[in-house]
Design a protein around this motif. Sequence first.
Motif, PDB file in Angstrom:
ATOM      1  N   MET A  55      54.701  58.219  34.160  1.00  0.00           N
ATOM      2  CA  MET A  55      54.656  56.915  34.732  1.00  0.00           C
ATOM      3  C   MET A  55      56.076  56.357  34.704  1.00  0.00           C
ATOM      4  SD  MET A  55      52.334  53.668  33.577  1.00  0.00           S
ATOM      5  CE  MET A  55      50.859  54.525  34.032  1.00  0.00           C
ATOM      6  N   VAL A  56      56.551  55.908  35.851  1.00  0.00           N
ATOM      7  CA  VAL A  56      57.903  55.348  35.962  1.00  0.00           C
ATOM      8  C   VAL A  56      57.859  53.863  35.649  1.00  0.00           C
ATOM      9  CG1 VAL A  56      59.838  54.909  37.518  1.00  0.00           C
ATOM     10  CG2 VAL A  56      58.564  57.035  37.702  1.00  0.00           C
ATOM     11  N   ASN A  57      58.810  53.398  34.871  1.00  0.00           N
ATOM     12  CA  ASN A  57      58.932  51.980  34.552  1.00  0.00           C
ATOM     13  C   ASN A  57      59.836  51.340  35.591  1.00  0.00           C
ATOM     14  OD1 ASN A  57      59.283  49.460  33.505  1.00  0.00           O
ATOM     15  ND2 ASN A  57      60.035  50.115  31.522  1.00  0.00           N
ATOM     16  N   ASN A  58      59.244  50.651  36.575  1.00  0.00           N
ATOM     17  CA  ASN A  58      60.010  49.957  37.612  1.00  0.00           C
ATOM     18  C   ASN A  58      60.041  48.458  37.380  1.00  0.00           C
ATOM     19  OD1 ASN A  58      60.762  52.193  39.161  1.00  0.00           O
ATOM     20  ND2 ASN A  58      58.769  52.259  40.131  1.00  0.00           N
ATOM     21  N   ALA A  59      59.702  48.031  36.198  1.00  0.00           N
ATOM     22  CA  ALA A  59      59.653  46.595  35.905  1.00  0.00           C
ATOM     23  C   ALA A  59      60.771  46.221  34.938  1.00  0.00           C
ATOM     24  CB  ALA A  59      58.300  46.251  35.307  1.00  0.00           C
ATOM     25  N   ALA A  60      60.959  44.953  34.756  1.00  0.00           N
ATOM     26  CA  ALA A  60      62.057  44.470  33.914  1.00  0.00           C
ATOM     27  C   ALA A  60      61.591  44.237  32.481  1.00  0.00           C
ATOM     28  CB  ALA A  60      62.631  43.192  34.507  1.00  0.00           C
ATOM     29  N   PHE A  61      60.979  45.251  31.897  1.00  0.00           N
ATOM     30  CA  PHE A  61      60.559  45.168  30.506  1.00  0.00           C
ATOM     31  C   PHE A  61      60.496  46.562  29.916  1.00  0.00           C
ATOM     32  CE2 PHE A  61      56.782  44.662  33.249  1.00  0.00           C
ATOM     33  CZ  PHE A  61      56.156  45.873  33.012  1.00  0.00           C
ATOM     34  N   VAL A  62      60.402  46.637  28.612  1.00  0.00           N
ATOM     35  CA  VAL A  62      60.219  47.908  27.910  1.00  0.00           C
ATOM     36  C   VAL A  62      58.727  48.172  27.860  1.00  0.00           C
ATOM     37  CG1 VAL A  62      60.519  49.066  25.688  1.00  0.00           C
ATOM     38  CG2 VAL A  62      62.303  47.563  26.555  1.00  0.00           C
ATOM     39  N   MET A  63      58.309  49.428  28.041  1.00  0.00           N
ATOM     40  CA  MET A  63      56.886  49.730  28.069  1.00  0.00           C
ATOM     41  C   MET A  63      56.568  51.043  27.380  1.00  0.00           C
ATOM     42  SD  MET A  63      56.211  51.061  31.963  1.00  0.00           S
ATOM     43  CE  MET A  63      54.747  52.011  31.592  1.00  0.00           C
ATOM     44  N   SER A  64      55.298  51.228  27.084  1.00  0.00           N
ATOM     45  CA  SER A  64      54.741  52.505  26.663  1.00  0.00           C
ATOM     46  C   SER A  64      53.342  52.552  27.262  1.00  0.00           C
ATOM     47  CB  SER A  64      54.680  52.621  25.135  1.00  0.00           C
ATOM     48  OG  SER A  64      53.762  51.692  24.608  1.00  0.00           O
ATOM     49  N   PHE A  65      52.709  53.727  27.255  1.00  0.00           N
ATOM     50  CA  PHE A  65      51.352  53.800  27.780  1.00  0.00           C
ATOM     51  C   PHE A  65      50.576  54.917  27.097  1.00  0.00           C
ATOM     52  CE2 PHE A  65      53.400  56.991  30.336  1.00  0.00           C
ATOM     53  CZ  PHE A  65      52.423  57.929  30.626  1.00  0.00           C
ATOM     54  N   SER A  66      49.272  54.816  27.209  1.00  0.00           N
ATOM     55  CA  SER A  66      48.357  55.865  26.777  1.00  0.00           C
ATOM     56  C   SER A  66      47.382  56.088  27.918  1.00  0.00           C
ATOM     57  CB  SER A  66      47.617  55.442  25.503  1.00  0.00           C
ATOM     58  OG  SER A  66      46.829  54.300  25.752  1.00  0.00           O
ATOM     59  N   VAL A  67      46.505  57.068  27.778  1.00  0.00           N
ATOM     60  CA  VAL A  67      45.483  57.328  28.784  1.00  0.00           C
ATOM     61  C   VAL A  67      44.132  57.189  28.103  1.00  0.00           C
ATOM     62  CG1 VAL A  67      44.531  59.020  30.395  1.00  0.00           C
ATOM     63  CG2 VAL A  67      46.995  58.867  30.089  1.00  0.00           C
ATOM     64  N   ALA A  68      43.260  56.347  28.663  1.00  0.00           N
ATOM     65  CA  ALA A  68      41.938  56.105  28.105  1.00  0.00           C
ATOM     66  C   ALA A  68      40.875  56.653  29.060  1.00  0.00           C
ATOM     67  CB  ALA A  68      41.715  54.617  27.889  1.00  0.00           C
ATOM     68  N   ALA A  69      39.835  57.254  28.493  1.00  0.00           N
ATOM     69  CA  ALA A  69      38.718  57.770  29.280  1.00  0.00           C
ATOM     70  C   ALA A  69      37.534  56.823  29.167  1.00  0.00           C
ATOM     71  CB  ALA A  69      38.322  59.163  28.789  1.00  0.00           C
ATOM     72  N   SER A  70      36.629  56.888  30.147  1.00  0.00           N
ATOM     73  CA  SER A  70      35.459  56.017  30.141  1.00  0.00           C
ATOM     74  C   SER A  70      34.513  56.331  28.982  1.00  0.00           C
ATOM     75  CB  SER A  70      34.715  56.126  31.472  1.00  0.00           C
ATOM     76  OG  SER A  70      34.340  57.468  31.718  1.00  0.00           O
ATOM     77  N   ASN A  71      34.663  57.516  28.371  1.00  0.00           N
ATOM     78  CA  ASN A  71      33.813  57.876  27.233  1.00  0.00           C
ATOM     79  C   ASN A  71      34.358  57.339  25.908  1.00  0.00           C
ATOM     80  OD1 ASN A  71      35.953  59.560  26.651  1.00  0.00           O
ATOM     81  ND2 ASN A  71      34.813  61.455  26.902  1.00  0.00           N
ATOM     82  N   GLY A  72      35.453  56.569  25.953  1.00  0.00           N
ATOM     83  CA  GLY A  72      36.007  55.946  24.754  1.00  0.00           C
ATOM     84  C   GLY A  72      37.191  56.674  24.135  1.00  0.00           C
ATOM     85  N   LEU A  73      37.460  57.914  24.564  1.00  0.00           N
ATOM     86  CA  LEU A  73      38.622  58.637  24.033  1.00  0.00           C
ATOM     87  C   LEU A  73      39.903  58.043  24.598  1.00  0.00           C
ATOM     88  CD1 LEU A  73      37.428  62.349  24.345  1.00  0.00           C
ATOM     89  CD2 LEU A  73      37.572  60.961  22.273  1.00  0.00           C
ATOM     90  N   GLU A  74      40.957  58.026  23.797  1.00  0.00           N
ATOM     91  CA  GLU A  74      42.260  57.543  24.252  1.00  0.00           C
ATOM     92  C   GLU A  74      43.352  58.385  23.608  1.00  0.00           C
ATOM     93  OE1 GLU A  74      44.841  53.383  24.613  1.00  0.00           O
ATOM     94  OE2 GLU A  74      42.734  53.328  24.033  1.00  0.00           O
ATOM     95  N   THR A  75      44.372  58.708  24.388  1.00  0.00           N
ATOM     96  CA  THR A  75      45.500  59.489  23.876  1.00  0.00           C
ATOM     97  C   THR A  75      46.400  58.597  23.034  1.00  0.00           C
ATOM     98  OG1 THR A  75      46.967  58.994  25.739  1.00  0.00           O
ATOM     99  CG2 THR A  75      45.521  60.920  25.965  1.00  0.00           C
ATOM    100  N   SER A  76      47.334  59.198  22.359  1.00  0.00           N
ATOM    101  CA  SER A  76      48.369  58.437  21.659  1.00  0.00           C
ATOM    102  C   SER A  76      49.305  57.810  22.685  1.00  0.00           C
ATOM    103  CB  SER A  76      49.185  59.366  20.757  1.00  0.00           C
ATOM    104  OG  SER A  76      48.370  59.953  19.791  1.00  0.00           O
TER     105      SER A  76
END
Length: 78
Positions: free
Chosen positions: A1-22
Motif C-alpha cells: 500500500m502506497v502512502n500518498n497522504a501527508a501523514f505517517v501510516m501503518s496497516f494490517s489486513v483483516a478478514a471477515s472471519n475475525g483474523l487480522e495480520t500484524s
Amino acid sequence: MVNNAAFVMSFSVAASNGLETSNTDTYPINQSRTIDLTTTALPVGADVRPVVDAVAERRARRAASCRTARTGRARRTR
C-alpha cells in the motif's frame, strides 16, 4: 500500500472471519509496504480489508473491502 497522504501510516489486513495480520511498521509519504498474504493464516478466497492507522494531528482508522486471491494479493471488491 502506497502512502500518498501527508501523514505517517501503518496497516494490517483483516478478514471477515475475525483474523487480522500484524501491522506493518510506520512509514512516511511516498513510501510503500506490503504484507504477503500467503504467509498469514488468512484462507484463499477470504474477504479481507486493509485496516490503516494514520498518524497526523489525530489517529484515524479506515477499512475498504477486498478479497484474497491464490497469488496472496488482495483485490478490491468495493
